[in-house]
Design an enzyme around this catalytic site. Sequence first.
Site: not given
Length: 463
Positions: A40, A260, A435
């Site tokens: 698509g 757009s 971290h």
Amino acid sequence: MNRKFDIAVIGAGPGGYVAAIKAAQLGKSVALIEKQELGGTCLNVGCIPTKTLLSSSSLLHQVRRAAEFGIETGPISIAYHKMKARKDAVIEKIRKNLEGLLKSNQITIYRASAQFESPHELKLTGVDNCRIFAEQIIIATGSIPVDVPAFPCNHTTILDSTSILELTQVPPSLIIVGGGYIGCEFASLFAELGSKVTILEALPSILAAQGPTVSDFMTRTFKAKGISIQTNVKVAKISNKPQITLTDGTTLHADKVLVSVGRKPYTQSLCLEKAGLATTERGFIAVNDAMETEIRGIFAIGDVTGKSMLAHVASHQGLVAAMNACGLKAHVHYDAVPAVVFTSPEIATVGFSLEQAQEKGLRAQAATFPFQAIGKAQASNDTEGFAQVVFDPKTKQILGATIIGHEASNLIAEMALAMQNELTLESIVDTIHAHPTMAEVWHEVAALSLGSPIHLPPKKRAP
Ligand SMILES: Cc1cc2nc3c(=O)[nH]c(=O)nc-3n(C[C@H](O)[C@H](O)[C@H](O)COP(=O)(O)OP(=O)(O)OC[C@H]3O[C@@H](n4cnc5c(N)ncnc54)[C@H](O)[C@@H]3O)c2cc1C
């Protein structure tokens, strides 16, 4: 040859193909009908091509700042036709894999345009020509760009989001009509590649749907990158040259124009009336949260419903529709839908912005933590940006989050999970974050919301 299936899905975008796979997994015989390419809009002319090109421009950005990291490079040149070729190859590869995946799920693929003959019968025209009958039908026909009658795209100088992907050279100058997320992604891409980019927006700000915090930040950032932004301006016409004339008579010139201004539902040629289905005033197919239309046995999902025109929403709706079509019970909830704008820096949101929460009459507060104070951001020199959480000050429940900066598209997943599971700020603070990582920004902003951030100096107390 005419055939009968348990379930027929019209459209093989991220909504339709996911629905087809889910229905097949649940043991149903499934037909998937596609008139263009598998995957698509998302795979062929949307998410994947744009992000493939953006990964080239992002790498270019990194190479350009290599010297900051002690890396010496020679002159850098851009071969855009090779970037485009890579984009086409990526699409081709995913498309092939998708076809294999669908076939491995025993889904019958029809290459044809489908139209209703009745609520349970489809006429297919194209490479495959036949009729199919199905107990349940899922419509997943997506959307197409809006073409403005006053300045239609000629696809050579006046482009839409599909034809701009076929360029083989970077236009020296580009005017983008429409400052929504698609327009801003192309602005970011072509500005990095060296185009002189101008955005024309009819509303008072670009990225208006993302709220003022995002639009103000991105307006400043885009302008600092040399992107020109004109807001509150309306385009009257565009000549093929192309020359743009605004409604106040001002004219502007560029090598290419990208129009757009939004997308519209793609229902042409479906003959919905033969199934007894009407569309809304704006042409969408109305559905409930089980993705059922007003006609029993017919479902609709994805962009064609106008619910939230994003690939991952289409896929989620596809799962829900397939489960309901197979006799299970499922519903879609839209409270924790993440949305990403792949500009540089990236923008990601989930749930409410502070303004939206307040408009809804919710008790809401926001706290914002800068990337500057995150060790990993300093290490990789990605200090531009911030994370913000919106929360209920009484219950500490998270109502929304916004993040702008490096890796925002990945970082938003933590807040989507938190919101989907109705977690509080304490649950984020109690979670050990590795971290040094950018994800520590959520720990910090949650701690800040609770009044005790570690890596910000304490607020001055009154003497
Ligand atoms: C430039 C651009 C960038 C985007 N970037 C992102 C992003 O980064 N992230 C994101 O989440 N979303 C993004 N989107 C939006 C995303 O592509 C869509 O939300 C998504 O593709 C919708 O999926 P869908 O399955 O509803 O429809 P689509 O993907 O539009 O698929 C519908 C399919 O149905 C077929 N079809 C239509 N009518 C018929 C018929 N009668 N018979 C047979 N087949 C038919 C069409 O050919 C098409 O292949 C972007 C869109 C664009 C244009």
